[in-house]
Write an enzyme that holds these catalytic residues in place. Structure first.
Site, PDB file in Angstrom:
ATOM      1  N   SER A 108       0.598  -0.989   0.251  1.00  0.00           N
ATOM      2  CA  SER A 108       0.040   0.019  -0.084  1.00  0.00           C
ATOM      3  C   SER A 108       0.541   0.978   0.072  1.00  0.00           C
ATOM      4  CB  SER A 108      -0.645   0.120   1.275  1.00  0.00           C
ATOM      5  OG  SER A 108      -2.040   1.610   1.446  1.00  0.00           O
ATOM      6  N   TYR A 154      -1.478  -1.165  10.388  1.00  0.00           N
ATOM      7  CA  TYR A 154      -1.866  -2.080   8.607  1.00  0.00           C
ATOM      8  C   TYR A 154      -0.370  -1.155   8.159  1.00  0.00           C
ATOM      9  CZ  TYR A 154      -3.791  -1.352   3.811  1.00  0.00           C
ATOM     10  OH  TYR A 154      -3.932  -1.355   3.029  1.00  0.00           O
TER      11      TYR A 154
HETATM   12  N1  NAP Z   1      -8.622  -0.820  -2.121  1.00  0.00           N
HETATM   13  C1  NAP Z   1      -7.520   0.423  -1.765  1.00  0.00           C
HETATM   14  O1  NAP Z   1      -7.905   1.626  -1.358  1.00  0.00           O
HETATM   15  C2  NAP Z   1      -6.315  -0.412  -1.134  1.00  0.00           C
HETATM   16  C3  NAP Z   1      -5.460   0.172  -1.007  1.00  0.00           C
HETATM   17  C4  NAP Z   1      -4.224   0.297  -1.124  1.00  0.00           C
HETATM   18  C5  NAP Z   1      -3.854  -0.787  -0.762  1.00  0.00           C
HETATM   19  N2  NAP Z   1      -4.720  -2.267  -0.523  1.00  0.00           N
HETATM   20  C6  NAP Z   1      -5.057  -3.190  -0.255  1.00  0.00           C
HETATM   21  O2  NAP Z   1      -5.086  -4.319  -1.216  1.00  0.00           O
HETATM   22  C7  NAP Z   1      -5.022  -5.609  -0.860  1.00  0.00           C
HETATM   23  C8  NAP Z   1      -6.704  -6.056  -1.716  1.00  0.00           C
HETATM   24  O3  NAP Z   1      -7.495  -5.246  -1.230  1.00  0.00           O
HETATM   25  P1  NAP Z   1      -8.467  -4.930  -1.352  1.00  0.00           P
HETATM   26  O4  NAP Z   1      -9.132  -3.439  -1.094  1.00  0.00           O
HETATM   27  O5  NAP Z   1      -9.452  -5.441  -3.332  1.00  0.00           O
HETATM   28  O6  NAP Z   1      -9.893  -5.814  -0.381  1.00  0.00           O
HETATM   29  P2  NAP Z   1     -11.630  -5.872  -0.340  1.00  0.00           P
HETATM   30  O7  NAP Z   1     -12.412  -5.934  -1.501  1.00  0.00           O
HETATM   31  O8  NAP Z   1     -11.908  -6.429   0.594  1.00  0.00           O
HETATM   32  O9  NAP Z   1     -11.202  -8.206  -0.583  1.00  0.00           O
HETATM   33  C9  NAP Z   1     -10.737  -8.255  -0.002  1.00  0.00           C
HETATM   34  C10 NAP Z   1     -10.097  -9.942  -0.838  1.00  0.00           C
HETATM   35  O10 NAP Z   1      -9.516 -10.986   0.213  1.00  0.00           O
HETATM   36  C11 NAP Z   1     -10.708 -11.250   1.037  1.00  0.00           C
HETATM   37  N3  NAP Z   1     -10.160 -11.632   2.169  1.00  0.00           N
HETATM   38  C12 NAP Z   1     -10.313 -11.154   3.401  1.00  0.00           C
HETATM   39  N4  NAP Z   1      -9.712 -11.331   4.447  1.00  0.00           N
HETATM   40  C13 NAP Z   1      -9.516 -12.580   4.040  1.00  0.00           C
HETATM   41  C14 NAP Z   1      -9.400 -13.201   5.324  1.00  0.00           C
HETATM   42  N5  NAP Z   1      -9.012 -13.701   6.799  1.00  0.00           N
HETATM   43  N6  NAP Z   1      -8.607 -14.829   4.764  1.00  0.00           N
HETATM   44  C15 NAP Z   1      -8.838 -14.718   3.373  1.00  0.00           C
HETATM   45  N7  NAP Z   1      -8.847 -14.362   3.139  1.00  0.00           N
HETATM   46  C16 NAP Z   1      -9.965 -12.696   3.238  1.00  0.00           C
HETATM   47  C17 NAP Z   1     -12.265 -11.461   0.885  1.00  0.00           C
HETATM   48  O11 NAP Z   1     -12.745 -12.813   0.495  1.00  0.00           O
HETATM   49  P3  NAP Z   1     -13.596 -13.029   1.783  1.00  0.00           P
HETATM   50  O12 NAP Z   1     -15.008 -12.256   1.603  1.00  0.00           O
HETATM   51  O13 NAP Z   1     -14.392 -14.308   1.550  1.00  0.00           O
HETATM   52  O14 NAP Z   1     -13.131 -13.208   3.195  1.00  0.00           O
HETATM   53  C18 NAP Z   1     -11.715 -10.359  -0.738  1.00  0.00           C
HETATM   54  O15 NAP Z   1     -11.994 -10.936  -1.704  1.00  0.00           O
HETATM   55  C19 NAP Z   1      -4.891  -5.224   0.326  1.00  0.00           C
HETATM   56  O16 NAP Z   1      -3.987  -5.805   0.267  1.00  0.00           O
HETATM   57  C20 NAP Z   1      -5.218  -3.947   0.493  1.00  0.00           C
HETATM   58  O17 NAP Z   1      -4.090  -3.914   1.925  1.00  0.00           O
HETATM   59  C21 NAP Z   1      -5.915  -1.187  -0.794  1.00  0.00           C
END
Ligand code: NAP
Length: 326
Positions: A199, A211
């Protein structure tokens, strides 16, 4: 008296100051131009001219953790469109099945679903290893991540130690253990890519301290590994997104600086093999260039959101107490 002396000193050395100022401006200007040119190459030319590595040449399967939503799902779909079979690893079985079906309706590839909760300890990795047995893994996207529900002071984290343990297990241990599972075979065949989704907050984000620190680990781990394996044919990338419209960010409406997961991933995926560390998207890179002046996000950025959350919690607690009394 001292002001007159300083003025006199400045007057006598004004040419030196002018030369020094000119040199500093040239260095800053050259750095800025280089950054912009690099950005144009990474975010516009690379996707247009397909300059990134063809993932299919690295192996027939891609693994994506956290594959049923947001960035992970977008990676799974984009890699499937490039002809890779996909191992989807996430928590919820029904979402895994639905995503696998969606992928198969878009591309003629195979899928394999592994239902795992990454917040648990080391014991879960045996079943992942078993599921991956015999597969020719080309790419691992270490995407799964967890953050706070709302910005919070470290000493007030709800369910403190438990929450910290969960975030460390999901953000740090999953990246480390998944890498240790796939790397030996990649080294044997001298090819493979690992994308570690960190991130942009890794440079410091008060009120999201745990985080942000876990993402600093992901960045450092990736950068060190990239150097360690640079002559072994392995690509290791540290991907540092800014805000994207996903459940984790809680942002619903996309904008110039907050792309949707699909828009973001379609750009970022072309940087695999080109960039060992990237923000993945042009506006995120531009934003980070501007923020590099202040080194880390000021605490005031998330303070209003924290105060709103506290206000809501106050209301919720009152409602809970009232409900108990009834
Ligand atoms: N979105 C942003 O603005 C942003 C910014 C910077 C970095 N990131 C990084 O990008 C990555 C993805 O984030 P996202 O925003 O795409 O998240 P998201 O939309 O909330 O999706 C999370 C995914 O991870 C799975 N997941 C969550 N907890 C889990 C667990 N304990 N065990 C197994 N699977 C799990 C969820 O499946 P289930 O629903 O089945 O749990 C879902 O498929 C992360 O590493 C985050 O830190 C995101």
């Amino acid at each position: 008296m001292s002001a007159a002396l300083a003025l006199n000193f400045f007057e006598r050395n004004k040419n030196c100051f002018a030369i020094f100022g000119g040199v500093v401006s040239c260095i800053i200007g050259a750095k800025l131009c280089l950054h912009i040119l690099k950005g144009i190459r990474s975010f516009f030319l690379a996707p247009l001219l397909k300059l990134g590595v063809n993932p299919k040449t690295l192996g027939s399967w891609a693994i994506v953790t956290g594959a049923t939503d947001g960035i992970g799902k977008a990676y799974a779909i984009a890699l499937a469109k490039k002809g890779m079979n996909i191992v989807l690893i996430s928590r919820t079985e029904s979402k895994l099945t639905a995503t696998a079906e969606e992928i198969k309706s878009i591309a003629e590839v195979r899928t394999k679903c592994v239902s795992i909760d990454f917040s648990e300890g080391i014991e879960i990795y045996k079943s992942i290893e078993d599921a991956l047995e015999g597969l020719d893994i080309g790419i691992l996207v270490n995407n799964v991540g967890a953050s706070y529900d709302y910005p919070e002071f470290f000493h007030q984290l709800p369910d403190g130690k438990n929450m910290v343990k969960k975030i460390l297990n999901i953000n740090i241990f999953s990246v480390t253990y998944m890498t240790s599972i796939v790397l030996p075979k990649m080294v044997d065949k001298r090819k493979g890519a690992i994308v570690n989704v960190g991130s942009a907050s890794c440079f410091g984000f008060p009120l999201l301290t745990v985080y942000s620190a876990t993402k600093a680990y992901v960045h450092s781990f990736s950068q060190n590994l990239a150097a360690e394996y640079s002559d072994k044919g392995i690509i290791i990338q540290s991907l540092m997104p800014g805000f994207i419209t996903t459940k984790l960010s809680g942002i619903k409406r996309s904008s110039l600086f907050v792309p949707t997961p699909d828009v973001y991933v379609n750009c970022a995926i072309e940087s695999i093999g080109n960039e060992s560390a990237t923000y993945g998207y042009w506006s995120h890179s531009l934003m980070m260039l501007c923020l590099s002046v202040i080194k880390m996000m000021p605490r005031s950025f998330y303070l209003p959101k924290y105060l709103r959350a506290m206000e809501n919690q106050g209301k919720m607690n009152k409602e809970r107490k009232a409900a108990k009394k009834q």
